[in-house]
Design an enzyme around this catalytic site. Structure first.
Site, PDB file in Angstrom:
ATOM      1  N   CYS A 149       3.181   1.339  11.925  1.00  0.00           N
ATOM      2  CA  CYS A 149       4.307   1.935  11.043  1.00  0.00           C
ATOM      3  C   CYS A 149       5.134   3.219  11.573  1.00  0.00           C
ATOM      4  O   CYS A 149       6.165   3.502  11.066  1.00  0.00           O
ATOM      5  CB  CYS A 149       3.450   2.415   9.896  1.00  0.00           C
ATOM      6  SG  CYS A 149       2.082   1.411   9.104  1.00  0.00           S
ATOM      7  N   THR A 186       9.495  -7.345 -13.061  1.00  0.00           N
ATOM      8  CA  THR A 186       8.833  -8.743 -13.096  1.00  0.00           C
ATOM      9  C   THR A 186       7.870  -8.675 -11.902  1.00  0.00           C
ATOM     10  O   THR A 186       8.503  -8.606 -10.913  1.00  0.00           O
ATOM     11  CB  THR A 186      10.180  -9.897 -13.102  1.00  0.00           C
ATOM     12  OG1 THR A 186      10.960  -9.760 -14.157  1.00  0.00           O
ATOM     13  CG2 THR A 186       9.422 -11.310 -13.261  1.00  0.00           C
ATOM     14  N   ALA A 201       0.861  -0.953   0.027  1.00  0.00           N
ATOM     15  CA  ALA A 201      -0.071   0.004  -0.066  1.00  0.00           C
ATOM     16  C   ALA A 201       0.937   1.115   0.078  1.00  0.00           C
ATOM     17  O   ALA A 201       0.430   2.360  -0.537  1.00  0.00           O
ATOM     18  CB  ALA A 201      -1.058  -0.054   1.214  1.00  0.00           C
ATOM     19  N   THR A 202       1.964   1.102   0.542  1.00  0.00           N
ATOM     20  CA  THR A 202       2.690   2.373   0.543  1.00  0.00           C
ATOM     21  C   THR A 202       3.204   2.735  -0.928  1.00  0.00           C
ATOM     22  O   THR A 202       3.238   4.031  -1.132  1.00  0.00           O
ATOM     23  CB  THR A 202       4.214   2.037   1.434  1.00  0.00           C
ATOM     24  OG1 THR A 202       3.768   1.870   2.497  1.00  0.00           O
ATOM     25  CG2 THR A 202       5.286   3.344   1.099  1.00  0.00           C
TER      26      THR A 202
END
Ligand code: PMP
Length: 378
Positions: free
Chosen positions: A324, A238, A70-71
């Site tokens: 976080c 990739t 999500a960052t």
């Protein structure tokens, strides 16, 4: 007895996720860009996972981009939108309670010369939505509001805010960090009036290091990375096939149990509120109508860190604020009206369907013990 009550920080990967990942690591390990059958198989696996995430959001499959989490999705949404739409429209709007990855991306825009408006929450969510929309003008290219706050569980008025904001400026691009709402609080992309939605794998029983960004058809994003043609060239590199297929498998499983999990965790949270509220000096900080998966409370006279370590030494795992910020305060609690002295004493408990009533009892009795040993002995 141990209790993992830190599911907003991360969740245990589900058996379905682990199985799908192992299969990708040991059998379907081709590169999705390779032209032979091993490559094709890996590409099909990635596309099947993409379809799972898309179905869970209620969107078209080809508008999901896989990221490293999500960052990255939040950075891509905020910086990528500003890069494409912010040449002339130099104003951007967000809230004061966003996750660090949104906050820091807006700080970057400010350093680039954008005018950043940060709207603080109000007691009434209707008022908050109005205030947020009022900050949007015809020169605003982007507005971002999270769905569920990761520190308190507040559910933000995304739909009302974005609907009103788009009425003022139909060209506005809207972004929602839905990490703590995805597979927890029911929503579909269209309900939110969002053009971009961020989700993360490890909050929904997938592995760490994979996330997604949904972008509405027609919304163009500037790329943060430059390289090959993977993910439409917007996110080259990739694809991490094992992480992606694990994410798909975890979401598939979670979709089957969404309603049951919500009802179950809601009951757990209510029990936890009831039992904690009965303890002298404990104040519940989450709103009653917040996410069923997050509960924040403060323990008067005990610093968050002290209580967190007291619990961890006895195998009960919680967070102080959000994980976080590595224990550092983000200031978000104060934005929701929690005074400094109580913010210093705030603990976040976050649930998943594997938690039990015994986990709550263990937590509650240890909080009482902590008060007796750490406060009363002083
Ligand atoms: N947004 C919110 C609301 C979050 O809670 C988190 C994780 N704490 C993130 C973004 C970042 O997610 P990730 O760990 O996948 O980068």
């Amino acid at each position: 007895m141990s209790a993992y009550l830190d599911n907003a920080a991360t969740t245990k990967p589900s058996a379905e996720c682990v199985k799908a990942m192992c299969h990708a690591l040991t059998e379907h390990y081709g590169n999705p860009s390779s032209l032979h059958s091993m490559g094709l198989q890996a590409q099909l696996d990635v596309d099947a996972a993409r379809a799972q995430i898309a179905a869970a959001l209620g969107v078209e499959t080809d508008s999901i981009l896989f990221t490293s989490g999500a960052t990255e999705s939040n950075n891509m949404a905020v910086l990528g939108t500003a890069a494409r739409y912010g040449k002339r429209a130099r104003r951007v709007v967000t809230t004061t309670v966003e996750h660090a990855s949104v906050r820091a991306a807006f700080d970057t825009l400010e350093a680039q010369g954008f005018e950043v408006i940060r709207v603080a929450p109000c007691e009434s969510m209707d008022e908050f939505a109005e205030k947020f929309a009022a900050a949007v003008d015809e020169n605003t290219c982007l507005a971002s509001m999270m769905l569920v706050n990761n520190e308190t569980g507040h559910i933000l008025p995304v739909k009302a805010a974005f609907t009103a904001a788009k009425k003022k400026n139909p060209k506005l691009i809207t972004h929602c960090d839905a990490v703590q709402g995805f597979m927890k609080v029911p929503f579909r992309a269209a309900d939110l009036q969002a053009d971009l939605i961020t989700v993360s794998g490890h909050k929904v029983h997938a592995a760490k290091g994979v996330g997604a960004l949904w972008h509405k058809k027609g919304v163009k994003l500037g790329a943060l990375l430059h390289g090959g043609e993977q993910e439409g060239g917007i996110r080259p590199g990739t694809e991490s096939v094992p992480l992606i297929v694990g994410f798909g498998a975890a979401v598939k499983k979670m979709r089957e149990t969404l309603d049951d999990r919500r009802t179950y965790c809601s009951a757990l949270r209510n029990t936890c509120i009831e039992k904690l509220s009965a303890i002298d000096g404990i104040r519940i900080q989450s709103p009653a109508n917040g996410s069923p998966f997050i509960l924040s409370f403060s323990a008067k006279g005990l610093r968050s860190e002290t209580l967190l370590h007291f619990l961890a030494e006895r195998d009960v795992f919680v967070s102080s604020g959000s994980a976080c910020s590595k224990g550092k305060q983000s200031g978000v609690l104060q934005q929701f009206g929690i005074p400094d002295n109580l913010a210093d004493s705030t603990i976040r408990v976050s649930f998943c369907a594997e938690n039990t009533a015994e986990d709550i009892d263990t937590l509650v009795s240890l909080v009482t013990l902590a008060q007796q040993t750490l406060i009363h002995k002083r």
